[in-house]
Design a protein around this motif. Structure first.
Motif, PDB file in Angstrom:
ATOM      1  N   PRO A   1       0.799  -1.242   0.000  1.00  0.00           N
ATOM      2  CA  PRO A   1       0.000   0.000   0.000  1.00  0.00           C
ATOM      3  C   PRO A   1       0.826   1.285   0.000  1.00  0.00           C
ATOM      4  N   HIS A   2       2.063   1.218   0.477  1.00  0.00           N
ATOM      5  CA  HIS A   2       2.865   2.448   0.548  1.00  0.00           C
ATOM      6  C   HIS A   2       3.727   2.650  -0.689  1.00  0.00           C
ATOM      7  N   ALA A   3       3.621   1.763  -1.661  1.00  0.00           N
ATOM      8  CA  ALA A   3       4.431   1.854  -2.873  1.00  0.00           C
ATOM      9  C   ALA A   3       3.782   2.738  -3.943  1.00  0.00           C
ATOM     10  N   PHE A   4       2.565   3.209  -3.684  1.00  0.00           N
ATOM     11  CA  PHE A   4       1.842   3.991  -4.668  1.00  0.00           C
ATOM     12  C   PHE A   4       1.260   5.240  -4.016  1.00  0.00           C
ATOM     13  N   PRO A   5       1.105   6.337  -4.766  1.00  0.00           N
ATOM     14  CA  PRO A   5       0.457   7.532  -4.212  1.00  0.00           C
ATOM     15  C   PRO A   5      -0.971   7.195  -3.782  1.00  0.00           C
ATOM     16  N   ARG A   6      -1.480   7.947  -2.805  1.00  0.00           N
ATOM     17  CA  ARG A   6      -2.806   7.624  -2.286  1.00  0.00           C
ATOM     18  C   ARG A   6      -3.624   8.872  -2.018  1.00  0.00           C
ATOM     19  N   VAL A   7      -4.926   8.698  -2.095  1.00  0.00           N
ATOM     20  CA  VAL A   7      -5.886   9.712  -1.670  1.00  0.00           C
ATOM     21  C   VAL A   7      -6.902   8.998  -0.786  1.00  0.00           C
TER      22      VAL A   7
ATOM     23  N   GLY B   1     -15.834  14.831  -2.316  1.00  0.00           N
ATOM     24  CA  GLY B   1     -15.556  13.589  -1.592  1.00  0.00           C
ATOM     25  C   GLY B   1     -14.099  13.461  -1.188  1.00  0.00           C
ATOM     26  N   LEU B   2     -13.240  14.293  -1.792  1.00  0.00           N
ATOM     27  CA  LEU B   2     -11.805  14.275  -1.487  1.00  0.00           C
ATOM     28  C   LEU B   2     -11.398  15.428  -0.571  1.00  0.00           C
ATOM     29  N   THR B   3     -12.308  16.389  -0.351  1.00  0.00           N
ATOM     30  CA  THR B   3     -11.940  17.562   0.445  1.00  0.00           C
ATOM     31  C   THR B   3     -12.756  17.708   1.725  1.00  0.00           C
ATOM     32  N   SER B   4     -13.782  16.896   1.901  1.00  0.00           N
ATOM     33  CA  SER B   4     -14.637  17.017   3.082  1.00  0.00           C
ATOM     34  C   SER B   4     -13.956  16.426   4.315  1.00  0.00           C
ATOM     35  N   LYS B   5     -14.647  16.552   5.451  1.00  0.00           N
ATOM     36  CA  LYS B   5     -14.133  15.991   6.693  1.00  0.00           C
ATOM     37  C   LYS B   5     -14.038  14.466   6.536  1.00  0.00           C
TER      38      LYS B   5
ATOM     39  N   LEU C   1      -5.942  14.485   1.314  1.00  0.00           N
ATOM     40  CA  LEU C   1      -5.018  14.593   0.189  1.00  0.00           C
ATOM     41  C   LEU C   1      -3.671  14.953   0.816  1.00  0.00           C
ATOM     42  N   GLU C   2      -2.900  13.949   1.183  1.00  0.00           N
ATOM     43  CA  GLU C   2      -1.695  14.160   1.982  1.00  0.00           C
ATOM     44  C   GLU C   2      -0.505  14.675   1.190  1.00  0.00           C
ATOM     45  N   GLU C   3      -0.426  14.353  -0.106  1.00  0.00           N
ATOM     46  CA  GLU C   3       0.733  14.781  -0.872  1.00  0.00           C
ATOM     47  C   GLU C   3       0.291  15.563  -2.100  1.00  0.00           C
ATOM     48  N   ALA C   4       1.172  16.442  -2.552  1.00  0.00           N
ATOM     49  CA  ALA C   4       0.888  17.226  -3.753  1.00  0.00           C
ATOM     50  C   ALA C   4       1.133  16.342  -4.969  1.00  0.00           C
ATOM     51  N   LEU C   5       0.082  16.111  -5.735  1.00  0.00           N
ATOM     52  CA  LEU C   5       0.170  15.256  -6.912  1.00  0.00           C
ATOM     53  C   LEU C   5      -0.296  16.030  -8.137  1.00  0.00           C
ATOM     54  N   PRO C   6       0.370  15.852  -9.270  1.00  0.00           N
ATOM     55  CA  PRO C   6      -0.088  16.510 -10.491  1.00  0.00           C
ATOM     56  C   PRO C   6      -1.287  15.784 -11.084  1.00  0.00           C
ATOM     57  N   ALA C   7      -1.905  16.383 -12.072  1.00  0.00           N
ATOM     58  CA  ALA C   7      -2.990  15.731 -12.809  1.00  0.00           C
ATOM     59  C   ALA C   7      -2.420  14.512 -13.525  1.00  0.00           C
ATOM     60  N   ASN C   8      -3.275  13.546 -13.798  1.00  0.00           N
ATOM     61  CA  ASN C   8      -2.908  12.303 -14.491  1.00  0.00           C
ATOM     62  C   ASN C   8      -1.934  11.438 -13.696  1.00  0.00           C
ATOM     63  N   THR C   9      -2.084  11.430 -12.386  1.00  0.00           N
ATOM     64  CA  THR C   9      -1.304  10.557 -11.517  1.00  0.00           C
ATOM     65  C   THR C   9      -2.172   9.365 -11.131  1.00  0.00           C
ATOM     66  N   ILE C  10      -1.609   8.176 -11.212  1.00  0.00           N
ATOM     67  CA  ILE C  10      -2.328   6.969 -10.806  1.00  0.00           C
ATOM     68  C   ILE C  10      -2.242   6.871  -9.290  1.00  0.00           C
TER      69      ILE C  10
ATOM     70  N   SER D   1      -4.774  18.387 -10.512  1.00  0.00           N
ATOM     71  CA  SER D   1      -3.793  18.299  -9.427  1.00  0.00           C
ATOM     72  C   SER D   1      -4.502  18.355  -8.074  1.00  0.00           C
ATOM     73  N   THR D   2      -3.824  17.896  -7.038  1.00  0.00           N
ATOM     74  CA  THR D   2      -4.448  17.924  -5.710  1.00  0.00           C
ATOM     75  C   THR D   2      -4.696  19.362  -5.251  1.00  0.00           C
ATOM     76  N   ASP D   3      -3.833  20.295  -5.660  1.00  0.00           N
ATOM     77  CA  ASP D   3      -4.071  21.706  -5.321  1.00  0.00           C
ATOM     78  C   ASP D   3      -5.352  22.210  -5.986  1.00  0.00           C
ATOM     79  N   ASP D   4      -5.564  21.836  -7.254  1.00  0.00           N
ATOM     80  CA  ASP D   4      -6.789  22.233  -7.947  1.00  0.00           C
ATOM     81  C   ASP D   4      -8.016  21.560  -7.338  1.00  0.00           C
TER      82      ASP D   4
END
Length: 182
Positions: A89-95, A115-119, A123-132, A152-155
């Motif tokens: 589970p820690h080998a891949f980016p996660r949301v 669903g990704l920004t609510s309580k 989103l623990e890491e900054a990821l660009p668009a088109n990231t698996i 991106s996670t910032d967007d």
């Protein structure tokens, strides 16, 4: 991608991958998922037989010991299967999504930004668009889906509407239920 997939009907060909091609695939996967480097010999052992299963709809499955590890659509990126993500589970980016999104994701729905920004969501890491990414649910240990970020996670945090992550492969979809028999 796998809503109407049937492993028994959709397989076109199976072929043993030459060692030179296997090295190339291995390096592409490491380039794509550098966190896999410490465990790459467990995931893709050098001496084991890597089998490429070509399916209809331009889907390729990479299998080792009859276990589907990665899949690819056309010549796109290699996606890990949920079974592989559960092992590493820690080998891949996660949301992480909130509890309210779980039922919809398990029906194949895409993950909306709220669903990704609510309580409960993270989103623990900054990821660009088109990231698996592995999609985890609030309060659960294992991932429930593999997705592709549409922004991106910032967007995702700032815009907070529309699709944030496209649902590619989820628990109990036809790929999850599939097994390769020799």
């Amino acid at each position: 991608m796998f809503k109407k997939f049937n492993i028994k009907e959709d397989i076109a060909t199976r072929s043993l991958v030459k060692s030179s091609v296997q090295r190339n695939i291995r390096s592409k996967i490491l380039e794509q998922y550098n966190r896999l480097e410490p465990v790459i010999d467990e995931v893709l052992p050098k001496k084991s037989s890597l089998i490429l299963v070509k399916c209809h709809e331009h889907i390729n499955l990479l299998t080792v010991n009859n276990e589907i590890l990665f899949f690819q659509h056309f010549d796109g990126p290699y996606y890990p299967t949920l079974r592989l993500l559960h092992k590493y589970p820690h080998a891949f980016p996660r949301v992480q999504v909130d509890k309210g999104a779980t039922k919809r994701i398990l029906s194949g729905a895409n993950i909306m930004c709220p669903g990704l920004t609510s309580k409960g969501a993270r989103l623990e890491e900054a990821l660009p668009a088109n990231t698996i990414v592995g999609v985890f649910a609030e309060g659960k240990e294992h991932a429930l889906a593999i997705g592709l970020t549409k922004m991106s996670t910032d967007d995702i945090k700032n815009i907070n509407k529309d699709i944030g992550v496209e649902n590619i492969h989820y628990l109990n979809d036809p790929l999850w239920k599939s097994s390769i028999e020799t």
